[in-house]
Design a protein around this motif. Structure first.
Motif, PDB file in Angstrom:
ATOM      1  N   GLN A  97       0.842  -1.187   0.000  1.00 12.95           N
ATOM      2  CA  GLN A  97       0.000   0.000   0.000  1.00 12.95           C
ATOM      3  C   GLN A  97       0.872   1.229   0.000  1.00 12.95           C
ATOM      4  OE1 GLN A  97      -2.223  -0.250   3.658  1.00 12.95           O
ATOM      5  NE2 GLN A  97      -0.655   0.766   4.845  1.00 12.95           N
ATOM      6  N   SER A  98       0.310   2.326  -0.461  1.00 10.97           N
ATOM      7  CA  SER A  98       1.007   3.597  -0.470  1.00 10.97           C
ATOM      8  C   SER A  98       0.038   4.663  -0.001  1.00 10.97           C
ATOM      9  CB  SER A  98       1.534   3.923  -1.872  1.00 10.97           C
ATOM     10  OG  SER A  98       2.159   5.192  -1.885  1.00 10.97           O
ATOM     11  N   SER A  99       0.363   5.325   1.083  1.00  5.06           N
ATOM     12  CA  SER A  99      -0.506   6.361   1.636  1.00  5.06           C
ATOM     13  C   SER A  99       0.348   7.351   2.403  1.00  5.06           C
ATOM     14  CB  SER A  99      -1.567   5.743   2.558  1.00  5.06           C
ATOM     15  OG  SER A  99      -0.954   5.122   3.663  1.00  5.06           O
ATOM     16  N   SER A 100      -0.309   8.354   2.964  1.00  2.00           N
ATOM     17  CA  SER A 100       0.409   9.362   3.727  1.00  2.00           C
ATOM     18  C   SER A 100       1.041   8.783   4.992  1.00  2.00           C
ATOM     19  CB  SER A 100      -0.543  10.502   4.110  1.00  2.00           C
ATOM     20  OG  SER A 100      -1.638  10.001   4.869  1.00  2.00           O
ATOM     21  N   ALA A 122       5.041  -3.566   7.980  1.00  2.00           N
ATOM     22  CA  ALA A 122       3.884  -2.673   7.953  1.00  2.00           C
ATOM     23  C   ALA A 122       4.349  -1.245   8.191  1.00  2.00           C
ATOM     24  CB  ALA A 122       2.859  -3.095   9.008  1.00  2.00           C
ATOM     25  N   GLY A 123       4.331  -0.433   7.146  1.00  2.27           N
ATOM     26  CA  GLY A 123       4.848   0.922   7.245  1.00  2.27           C
ATOM     27  C   GLY A 123       4.086   1.799   8.211  1.00  2.27           C
ATOM     28  N   TYR A 124       2.785   1.560   8.356  1.00  2.00           N
ATOM     29  CA  TYR A 124       1.970   2.395   9.244  1.00  2.00           C
ATOM     30  C   TYR A 124       2.451   2.313  10.694  1.00  2.00           C
ATOM     31  CZ  TYR A 124      -2.013   3.933  12.032  1.00  2.00           C
ATOM     32  OH  TYR A 124      -2.809   4.550  12.963  1.00  2.00           O
ATOM     33  N   PHE A 125       3.002   1.173  11.100  1.00  2.00           N
ATOM     34  CA  PHE A 125       3.403   0.969  12.483  1.00  2.00           C
ATOM     35  C   PHE A 125       4.841   1.410  12.747  1.00  2.00           C
ATOM     36  CE2 PHE A 125      -0.154  -1.789  11.758  1.00  2.00           C
ATOM     37  CZ  PHE A 125      -0.881  -1.718  12.935  1.00  2.00           C
ATOM     38  N   LEU A 126       5.523   1.953  11.727  1.00  3.61           N
ATOM     39  CA  LEU A 126       6.873   2.465  11.900  1.00  3.61           C
ATOM     40  C   LEU A 126       6.844   3.977  12.086  1.00  3.61           C
ATOM     41  CD1 LEU A 126       8.752   0.500   9.075  1.00  3.61           C
ATOM     42  CD2 LEU A 126       8.755  -0.031  11.518  1.00  3.61           C
ATOM     43  N   PRO A 128       8.224   7.804  11.290  1.00  4.08           N
ATOM     44  CA  PRO A 128       8.668   8.402  10.014  1.00  4.08           C
ATOM     45  C   PRO A 128      10.167   8.234   9.775  1.00  4.08           C
ATOM     46  CG  PRO A 128       7.137   9.868  11.148  1.00  4.08           C
ATOM     47  CD  PRO A 128       7.433   8.745  12.097  1.00  4.08           C
ATOM     48  N   GLU A 129      10.971   8.327  10.829  1.00 11.17           N
ATOM     49  CA  GLU A 129      12.411   8.158  10.673  1.00 11.17           C
ATOM     50  C   GLU A 129      12.763   6.750  10.204  1.00 11.17           C
ATOM     51  OE1 GLU A 129      16.532   8.492  13.336  1.00 11.17           O
ATOM     52  OE2 GLU A 129      14.566   8.707  14.282  1.00 11.17           O
ATOM     53  N   LEU A 130      12.140   5.734  10.807  1.00 13.00           N
ATOM     54  CA  LEU A 130      12.425   4.357  10.409  1.00 13.00           C
ATOM     55  C   LEU A 130      11.940   4.073   8.998  1.00 13.00           C
ATOM     56  CD1 LEU A 130      11.707   2.303  13.668  1.00 13.00           C
ATOM     57  CD2 LEU A 130      13.914   2.844  12.637  1.00 13.00           C
ATOM     58  N   LEU A 134      14.302   2.587   6.129  1.00 12.56           N
ATOM     59  CA  LEU A 134      13.918   1.387   5.381  1.00 12.56           C
ATOM     60  C   LEU A 134      13.973   1.637   3.883  1.00 12.56           C
ATOM     61  CD1 LEU A 134      12.705  -1.460   5.081  1.00 12.56           C
ATOM     62  CD2 LEU A 134      10.444  -0.439   5.418  1.00 12.56           C
ATOM     63  N   ASP A 135      13.452   2.772   3.442  1.00 12.84           N
ATOM     64  CA  ASP A 135      13.474   3.074   2.013  1.00 12.84           C
ATOM     65  C   ASP A 135      14.905   3.206   1.499  1.00 12.84           C
ATOM     66  OD1 ASP A 135      11.889   3.923  -0.431  1.00 12.84           O
ATOM     67  OD2 ASP A 135      13.187   5.671  -0.170  1.00 12.84           O
ATOM     68  N   SER A 136      15.766   3.830   2.289  1.00  8.32           N
ATOM     69  CA  SER A 136      17.163   3.964   1.888  1.00  8.32           C
ATOM     70  C   SER A 136      17.865   2.618   1.848  1.00  8.32           C
ATOM     71  CB  SER A 136      17.879   4.913   2.860  1.00  8.32           C
ATOM     72  OG  SER A 136      19.257   5.006   2.552  1.00  8.32           O
ATOM     73  N   TYR A 137      17.576   1.755   2.815  1.00 12.24           N
ATOM     74  CA  TYR A 137      18.231   0.444   2.881  1.00 12.24           C
ATOM     75  C   TYR A 137      17.849  -0.429   1.693  1.00 12.24           C
ATOM     76  CZ  TYR A 137      20.650  -3.267   5.449  1.00 12.24           C
ATOM     77  OH  TYR A 137      21.532  -4.234   5.836  1.00 12.24           O
ATOM     78  N   ARG A 138      16.567  -0.468   1.374  1.00  8.03           N
ATOM     79  CA  ARG A 138      16.128  -1.345   0.272  1.00  8.03           C
ATOM     80  C   ARG A 138      16.613  -0.840  -1.077  1.00  8.03           C
ATOM     81  NH1 ARG A 138      11.544   0.816  -2.130  1.00  8.03           N
ATOM     82  NH2 ARG A 138      11.060  -1.170  -3.121  1.00  8.03           N
TER      83      ARG A 138
END
Length: 400
Positions: A97-100, A122-126, A128-130, A134-138
């Protein structure tokens, strides 16, 4: 929090208050399941129960997550009961999913069909910093996203044989879906025929019958464990692959066969919880013994260098099945057992007042329903809605 060197390790943890918020969703899921039980509209019953169980499964998976550690060569997810691990030499990720609130990802080993060797974040449970880490790592370490990834070729021998094994499980899942449709139709017919369906063999003791069926279901677990092991001491390549495919098909058949035991038990004892108990155990077996790509890599000896980092997904279907059995049995016998039987609730007398219904037929053993009501010569003209709603009348001529 991530370590000082991004190339070494990245640890992701879910927000505690968002986990607590997810527990409210679990309560809603259980309420959906209960609403399905209370409805005498059986398509709605099956749909609500499956939806509620799936929702509860997802929420429990999130709440039970302790941390997700990303390494250059593997991803490790620590949970309350053990951990999951997948290698990253052939990593595939799918954006869920992609959301705000952030993107959610699911990482697979080698193929997006390899659901048993996958880890979801699950991005919602992270925080904003994490999410940024995560995006940088992948993108920079795993070379995913806008960069190139290296999944296994779909034409490779490993993927071809793995897809065949997956097809066996998916075919059995389709048969189980047809089985659910048979239950919906049969339950509708029973709802029309019996004011209170207590089973075709009410003279049989319910507890021993239930324990017998559950014992058969649990006895399938060690057999499935044996079939899940790759063939050994088979030097011939073609024979080894053929034996592995046979084991995959038998595993799918046995796992779904356990689920199919629920309908005979329900018809004998008349309790819908028995149907869903066996269905749940069979569904757990189907998921737990779903094919793993690393197993086929071992069978075909296609990636010997990756064996030290093969995924280690522990199987706990036996423990989960026993817990499920205890929970459903508690709900069954500490309440009113008639609440989980198919019954009619719209019988009326000549003046239109509601009364208790009288059985329109006897059970297989010759004993009739314990519900009694005022007899009426036009009892067959009652309007009864259930199962398929207003269309249920088209099925009333089946079964006698």
């Amino acid at each position: 929090m991530p370590s000082s060197s991004l190339n070494k390790k990245l640890v992701l943890t879910y927000s505690l208050w968002k986990k607590l918020l997810a527990l409210l969703g679990l309560a809603i899921a259980l309420r959906i399941v209960w609403a399905g039980f209370l409805s005498n509209f059986f398509i709605l019953e099956v749909s609500f129960i499956l939806l509620g169980i799936y929702w509860a499964w997802v929420i429990l998976g999130i709440v039970s997550t302790i941390s997700i550690a990303l390494y250059p060569d593997k991803i490790v997810k620590r949970k309350w009961f053990g951990q999951d691990m997948i290698p990253t030499h052939a990593l595939v990720d799918i954006k869920i999913q992609s959301s705000s609130s952030g993107e959610s990802f699911r990482f697979f080993h080698g193929s997006s069909k390899n659901i048993r060797e996958s880890i979801q974040v699950a991005g919602y449970f992270l925080s904003p910093e994490l999410r940024l880490w995560l995006d940088s790592y992948r993108r920079n370490i795993y070379r995913l996203g806008n960069f190139s990834s290296s999944p296994l070729s779909s034409n490779s021998a490993v993927c071809v044989e793995f897809d065949k094994a997956v097809s066996s499980f998916r075919f059995m899942a389709v048969l189980t879906a047809v089985y659910l449709l048979v239950y919906v139709i049969y339950a509708t017919i029973l709802h029309w025929q019996y004011p209170l369906f207590t089973g075709y063999a009410p003279q049989l003791p319910a507890w021993p019958m239930r324990l017998l069926f559950v014992a058969i279901a649990l006895a399938a677990y060690p057999l499935l464990q044996t079939l899940a092991k790759p063939p050994v001491n088979v030097p011939n390549y073609s024979l080894r692959v053929a034996q592995a495919q046979q084991r995959a098909f038998r595993s799918a058949l046995i796992a779904n066969g356990v689920a199919w035991l629920g309908l005979p038990l329900f018809l004998l004892c008349g309790n819908r919880l028995d149907f869903y108990l066996l269905l749940s155990i069979g569904a757990l077996y189907h998921y737990d013994f779903y094919p793993r790509l690393s197993t086929w890599e071992s069978v075909l000896q296609a990636a010997p260098e990756t064996r030290p980092v093969q995924a280690t997904v522990p199987r706990r279907s036996m423990q989960v099945s026993l817990a499920l059995l205890g929970g459903l049995s508690l709900a069954n016998y500490h309440g009113n057992p008639d609440d989980f039987r198919i019954r009619q609730q719209d019988c009326v007398d000549d003046q239109g007042n509601p009364i208790e219904c009288r059985s329109s037929g006897s059970h297989g053993g010759g004993s009739s329903s314990s519900y009694r009501g005022n007899s009426s010569s036009d009892s067959h003209g009652l309007v009864r809605r259930g199962g398929f709603g207003f269309f249920g009348g088209s099925h009333s001529s089946f079964g006698g």
